[in-house]
Write a protein that holds these residues in place. Structure first.
Motif, PDB file in Angstrom:
ATOM      1  N   ARG A 122       0.831  -1.209   0.000  1.00  0.00           N
ATOM      2  CA  ARG A 122       0.000   0.000   0.000  1.00  0.00           C
ATOM      3  C   ARG A 122       0.862   1.254   0.000  1.00  0.00           C
ATOM      4  NH1 ARG A 122      -4.668  -1.844   4.272  1.00  0.00           N
ATOM      5  NH2 ARG A 122      -5.902  -3.020   2.766  1.00  0.00           N
ATOM      6  N   LYS A 132       2.273   1.602  -3.468  1.00  0.00           N
ATOM      7  CA  LYS A 132       1.228   2.090  -4.379  1.00  0.00           C
ATOM      8  C   LYS A 132       1.027   3.593  -4.208  1.00  0.00           C
ATOM      9  CE  LYS A 132      -3.624   1.556  -5.554  1.00  0.00           C
ATOM     10  NZ  LYS A 132      -4.897   0.959  -5.180  1.00  0.00           N
ATOM     11  N   ALA A 133       1.037   4.045  -2.964  1.00  0.00           N
ATOM     12  CA  ALA A 133       0.872   5.482  -2.701  1.00  0.00           C
ATOM     13  C   ALA A 133       2.045   6.265  -3.283  1.00  0.00           C
ATOM     14  CB  ALA A 133       0.756   5.727  -1.200  1.00  0.00           C
ATOM     15  N   TRP A 180       3.783   5.416  -5.938  1.00  0.00           N
ATOM     16  CA  TRP A 180       3.648   5.432  -7.391  1.00  0.00           C
ATOM     17  C   TRP A 180       2.542   6.391  -7.844  1.00  0.00           C
ATOM     18  CZ3 TRP A 180       6.957   3.967 -10.920  1.00  0.00           C
ATOM     19  CH2 TRP A 180       7.928   3.020 -10.592  1.00  0.00           C
ATOM     20  N   GLN A 181       1.678   6.825  -6.950  1.00  0.00           N
ATOM     21  CA  GLN A 181       0.652   7.804  -7.293  1.00  0.00           C
ATOM     22  C   GLN A 181       1.256   9.208  -7.402  1.00  0.00           C
ATOM     23  OE1 GLN A 181      -2.492   6.939  -8.075  1.00  0.00           O
ATOM     24  NE2 GLN A 181      -1.882   4.807  -7.694  1.00  0.00           N
ATOM     25  N   ASP A 182       2.454   9.383  -6.865  1.00  0.00           N
ATOM     26  CA  ASP A 182       3.131  10.679  -6.877  1.00  0.00           C
ATOM     27  C   ASP A 182       3.914  10.822  -8.189  1.00  0.00           C
ATOM     28  OD1 ASP A 182       4.338  13.072  -6.222  1.00  0.00           O
ATOM     29  OD2 ASP A 182       5.821  12.147  -4.876  1.00  0.00           O
TER      30      ASP A 182
END
Length: 159
Positions: free
Chosen positions: A89, A92-93, A95-97
């Motif tokens: 998680r 994933k967070a 990679w959202q940046d």
């Protein structure tokens, strides 16, 4: 009177006393034997009951202990899975940046922004190993490579 006398004579009294004592001793010994045999029987029954309980409870206790250890292992595995889930998680967070994505593209894929010049530094030893693998020199005997080097050195450069 002689019957009375016989009755009160010392020998008669001693004989009667001995008979009574012998009867008393015999009765007490038989009582002890009866008690001993009862105690021995009781003890044997108690031992038999205890052995039966031990045998009857041995398998369930073994199962209980093994199941407890399996439960502990499963709980540890679940904890590891929860920890891995948290790590994924977090990743994933990240990679959202967009800044993180750009950093990873520059680092691993050697991307550059428009207007920038990218440079790649190559390790000479690694480049030589890669060239040998491509030309098949790595599979040839060493002396073949030496003779090829001598032949190349004798040839004039095609500049």
């Amino acid at each position: 009177m002689s019957g009375n006398r016989d009755r009160f004579s010392t020998a008669t009294r001693l004989r009667q006393l001995g008979e009574r004592t012998a009867a008393h001793v015999y009765r007490s010994q038989s009582r002890r034997q009866v008690r001993r045999s009862r105690l021995t029987g009781r003890a044997a029954l108690l031992v038999l009951v205890l052995c039966t309980l031990v045998v009857a409870l041995a398998y369930p206790m073994r199962q209980y202990v093994s199941q407890r250890s399996e439960i502990a292992e499963q709980q540890q595995e679940a904890d590891r899975a929860r920890q891995r889930l948290e790590e994924l998680r977090d990743e994933k967070a990240r990679w959202q940046d967009p800044a993180y994505v750009e950093q990873q593209a520059r680092e691993h894929l050697h991307y550059v922004r428009p207007g920038e010049t990218g440079y790649t530094v190559v390790d000479p030893e690694e480049a030589e190993e890669r060239r040998r693998a491509e030309t098949g020199e790595a599979d040839r005997p060493w002396y073949s490579n030496v003779w090829d080097g001598v032949d190349k050195a004798d040839r004039p450069d095609d500049n």
